[in-house]
Design an enzyme around this catalytic site. Structure first.
Site, PDB file in Angstrom:
ATOM      1  N   GLY A 173       0.816  -1.210   0.000  1.00  0.00           N
ATOM      2  CA  GLY A 173       0.000   0.000   0.000  1.00  0.00           C
ATOM      3  C   GLY A 173       0.850   1.261   0.000  1.00  0.00           C
ATOM      4  O   GLY A 173       0.544   2.238  -0.686  1.00  0.00           O
ATOM      5  N   SER A 174       1.940   1.231   0.754  1.00  0.00           N
ATOM      6  CA  SER A 174       2.821   2.398   0.813  1.00  0.00           C
ATOM      7  C   SER A 174       3.409   2.705  -0.564  1.00  0.00           C
ATOM      8  O   SER A 174       3.511   3.871  -0.957  1.00  0.00           O
ATOM      9  CB  SER A 174       3.962   2.159   1.805  1.00  0.00           C
ATOM     10  OG  SER A 174       3.452   1.931   3.100  1.00  0.00           O
ATOM     11  N   ASN A 179      -7.163   5.088   9.216  1.00  0.00           N
ATOM     12  CA  ASN A 179      -6.729   3.847   9.844  1.00  0.00           C
ATOM     13  C   ASN A 179      -6.760   3.890  11.365  1.00  0.00           C
ATOM     14  O   ASN A 179      -6.790   2.862  12.010  1.00  0.00           O
ATOM     15  CB  ASN A 179      -5.321   3.476   9.368  1.00  0.00           C
ATOM     16  CG  ASN A 179      -4.369   4.650   9.323  1.00  0.00           C
ATOM     17  OD1 ASN A 179      -4.687   5.695   8.754  1.00  0.00           O
ATOM     18  ND2 ASN A 179      -3.220   4.513   9.937  1.00  0.00           N
ATOM     19  N   GLN A 196      -7.599   1.063   4.046  1.00  0.00           N
ATOM     20  CA  GLN A 196      -8.460   0.605   5.152  1.00  0.00           C
ATOM     21  C   GLN A 196      -9.894   0.319   4.693  1.00  0.00           C
ATOM     22  O   GLN A 196     -10.610  -0.432   5.342  1.00  0.00           O
ATOM     23  CB  GLN A 196      -8.517   1.662   6.259  1.00  0.00           C
ATOM     24  CG  GLN A 196      -7.262   1.763   7.097  1.00  0.00           C
ATOM     25  CD  GLN A 196      -6.974   0.522   7.918  1.00  0.00           C
ATOM     26  OE1 GLN A 196      -7.887  -0.193   8.346  1.00  0.00           O
ATOM     27  NE2 GLN A 196      -5.717   0.250   8.145  1.00  0.00           N
ATOM     28  N   SER A 199      -4.069  -2.593  -0.460  1.00  0.00           N
ATOM     29  CA  SER A 199      -3.025  -3.501   0.007  1.00  0.00           C
ATOM     30  C   SER A 199      -3.649  -4.795   0.531  1.00  0.00           C
ATOM     31  O   SER A 199      -4.566  -4.755   1.345  1.00  0.00           O
ATOM     32  CB  SER A 199      -2.241  -2.815   1.130  1.00  0.00           C
ATOM     33  OG  SER A 199      -1.267  -3.688   1.638  1.00  0.00           O
ATOM     34  N   ALA A 200      -3.131  -5.940   0.073  1.00  0.00           N
ATOM     35  CA  ALA A 200      -3.785  -7.225   0.349  1.00  0.00           C
ATOM     36  C   ALA A 200      -3.833  -7.607   1.826  1.00  0.00           C
ATOM     37  O   ALA A 200      -4.789  -8.229   2.277  1.00  0.00           O
ATOM     38  CB  ALA A 200      -3.082  -8.332  -0.443  1.00  0.00           C
ATOM     39  N   HIS A 201      -2.794  -7.234   2.591  1.00  0.00           N
ATOM     40  CA  HIS A 201      -2.732  -7.785   3.960  1.00  0.00           C
ATOM     41  C   HIS A 201      -3.751  -7.153   4.901  1.00  0.00           C
ATOM     42  O   HIS A 201      -3.895  -7.593   6.039  1.00  0.00           O
ATOM     43  CB  HIS A 201      -1.307  -7.690   4.526  1.00  0.00           C
ATOM     44  CG  HIS A 201      -0.850  -6.336   4.963  1.00  0.00           C
ATOM     45  ND1 HIS A 201      -0.875  -5.937   6.276  1.00  0.00           N
ATOM     46  CD2 HIS A 201      -0.347  -5.283   4.281  1.00  0.00           C
ATOM     47  CE1 HIS A 201      -0.383  -4.710   6.377  1.00  0.00           C
ATOM     48  NE2 HIS A 201      -0.068  -4.290   5.172  1.00  0.00           N
ATOM     49  N   THR A 239      10.220  -8.354 -11.617  1.00  0.00           N
ATOM     50  CA  THR A 239       9.482  -9.589 -11.866  1.00  0.00           C
ATOM     51  C   THR A 239       8.310  -9.677 -10.897  1.00  0.00           C
ATOM     52  O   THR A 239       8.470  -9.440  -9.702  1.00  0.00           O
ATOM     53  CB  THR A 239      10.420 -10.806 -11.697  1.00  0.00           C
ATOM     54  OG1 THR A 239      11.480 -10.665 -12.641  1.00  0.00           O
ATOM     55  CG2 THR A 239       9.682 -12.115 -11.933  1.00  0.00           C
ATOM     56  N   CYS A 282       2.286   1.760  12.764  1.00  0.00           N
ATOM     57  CA  CYS A 282       3.460   2.359  12.124  1.00  0.00           C
ATOM     58  C   CYS A 282       4.176   3.296  13.071  1.00  0.00           C
ATOM     59  O   CYS A 282       5.353   3.563  12.907  1.00  0.00           O
ATOM     60  CB  CYS A 282       3.044   3.134  10.883  1.00  0.00           C
ATOM     61  SG  CYS A 282       1.823   2.272   9.914  1.00  0.00           S
TER      62      CYS A 282
HETATM   63  C1  PLP Z   1      -1.693  -0.043   6.138  1.00  0.00           C
HETATM   64  C2  PLP Z   1      -1.932   1.224   5.436  1.00  0.00           C
HETATM   65  C3  PLP Z   1      -1.080   1.662   4.412  1.00  0.00           C
HETATM   66  C4  PLP Z   1       0.205   0.948   4.064  1.00  0.00           C
HETATM   67  O1  PLP Z   1       0.011  -0.294   3.454  1.00  0.00           O
HETATM   68  P1  PLP Z   1       1.236  -1.327   3.468  1.00  0.00           P
HETATM   69  O2  PLP Z   1       0.824  -2.399   2.520  1.00  0.00           O
HETATM   70  O3  PLP Z   1       1.373  -1.806   4.864  1.00  0.00           O
HETATM   71  O4  PLP Z   1       2.427  -0.573   2.990  1.00  0.00           O
HETATM   72  C5  PLP Z   1      -1.380   2.829   3.753  1.00  0.00           C
HETATM   73  N1  PLP Z   1      -2.484   3.535   4.066  1.00  0.00           N
HETATM   74  C6  PLP Z   1      -3.336   3.152   5.035  1.00  0.00           C
HETATM   75  C7  PLP Z   1      -4.548   3.961   5.314  1.00  0.00           C
HETATM   76  C8  PLP Z   1      -3.087   1.989   5.761  1.00  0.00           C
HETATM   77  O5  PLP Z   1      -3.920   1.614   6.725  1.00  0.00           O
END
Ligand code: PLP
Length: 390
Positions: free
Chosen positions: A72-73, A152, A180, A200-202, A238, A326
């Protein structure tokens, strides 16, 4: 060891079994490089394109508009810097908010050093930006508006559709960090006039280290990483095939179960908040009452140190967060809680509980019982002597 009760789904989530199962073959059986022409390479490519369609389907865009990234970052960096560099002939002004994720705020700080001007919009006590304020901040140099879909820390959901309208009216590119929101809120990039969107998948039961950026076709965005021609020349390297397959499966599952999931989290959250209100005095609920993520609660416990609260919860097998993960390990009050006007004392006593799929009502009962035990201890003063906050 005692059972772990996990209430930190805004920090990350466990990979779902079905997701893991789909990913596994791509580590050691279907391990081809998707740029290769032989069959296992072609099959990797096919799997990537299938995942791309699933992402597109979840947010209502064309799969050609989805670019996979490392997280996500990275998506946020690519959106902010990529647009700034591509549009700099048109202007050097960017509008964002004070409560964005550090990936956005620090990308903006970098651009400021390079000569861009950034307006950081204030938010009200609930965490909402003011639409008039946004419109008044627009100048003829404004090239980008970036406002997060949902926060978040406090869960507040911004008026994305209205922001999209304003951006469109002034012909300005609109990016939203929806990391989020995805999997929790229905998102339609067409209906909401969103030009770029990070995910972001996680955060929705997929693997860590894989994200995506939607870039509406026709929008000129620069690449940041030089190398090969992967991701239509937008992101060299890749492809993380297993990660991409996992992201695709996870977004498909969450898209198909959105309403049910939403309802479940909301019930757990509301049950928790009500119990805290009834059983623990001297608290303040942070974030908007209704415009908020279903699984998020953020409550300040007055006269309690957030870090001490977390440690004591951890000793009881409970995972939670005081601000955002973070910034943990750094005890400055959260920039989000300060932006909504919390005095730093209250900001320091904030507890973020974010519910998820594996949580049950029994887990919440255990959490409440534990809080009832440890909060008075940490306050370490008889409640009758505490002043009443006005
Ligand atoms: C977790 C988060 C990110 C960062 O995502 P990562 O995959 O952990 O780098 C960015 N923005 C928000 C609002 C988040 O909650």
């Amino acid at each position: 060891m005692e059972k772990i009760r996990y209430f930190d789904h805004a920090a990350t989530t466990a990979v779902k079994e079905e997701v893991l199962k789909e990913m596994l073959p791509f580590f050691n059986i279907e391990y081809g490089n998707s740029s290769s022409l032989y069959s296992i390479g072609r099959r990797a490519k096919k799997a990537i394109e299938k995942a791309r369609e699933k992402v597109a389907n979840a947010i209502n865009c064309n799969s050609k508009e989805i670019y996979f990234t490392g997280c996500g970052s990275e998506s946020d960096n690519l959106a902010i810097k990529g647009i700034a560099y591509a549009q700099k002939e048109k202007g050097n002004h960017i509008i964002t908010s004070k409560i964005e994720h550090p990936a956005i705020l620090n990308s903006c700080k970098t651009l400021e050093k390079e000569g861009f001007n950034v307006t950081y919009l204030n938010v009200d006590n609930d965490g909402l930006i003011d639409l008039k304020d946004l419109e008044n901040s627009i100048t003829n140099k404004t090239i980008l508006i970036s406002i997060m879909f949902a926060n978040n820390e406090i869960g507040t959901i911004e008026p994305i559709e209205q922001i999209g309208k304003i951006a469109k009216k002034h012909n300005i590119i609109f990016h939203t960090d929806s990391v989020q929101a995805i999997g929790n809120v229905k998102i339609d990039v067409k209906k909401m006039n969103i030009d770029l969107l990070s995910l972001s998948a996680h955060k929705f039961y997929g693997p860590k280290g894989i994200g995506a950026l939607y870039i509406k076709s026709g929008i000129n965005c620069n690449r940041l990483q030089d190398g090969g021609h992967q991701e239509k020349n937008m992101r060299a390297g890749t492809e993380n095939v297993a990660g991409i397959v996992g992201l695709g499966k996870a977004i498909e599952i969450s898209h198909n179960n959105l309403e049910k999931y939403n309802k479940k989290l909301q019930e757990l959250r509301d049950y928790y908040v009500l119990q805290v209100q009834q059983k623990i005095p001297h608290i303040k609920i942070n974030g908007h009452q209704t415009k908020r993520l279903p699984g998020n609660s953020n409550i300040s416990f007055e006269y309690v140190e957030g870090e001490a609260l977390l440690l004591n919860l951890d000793m009881n097998g409970i995972c939670a967060s005081s601000g955002s993960a973070c910034s943990s390990g750094n005890s400055n009050p959260s920039h989000v809680l300060l932006a909504i006007g919390l005095p730093s004392k209250l900001a320091q006593g904030a507890l973020r509980i974010t519910f998820g799929d594996e949580n049950t009502k029994e887990d919440v009962d255990y959490l409440i019982k534990t809080l009832e035990e440890i909060v008075p201890k940490l306050r370490n003063v008889p409640l009758e002597t505490l002043p009443t906050r006005t």
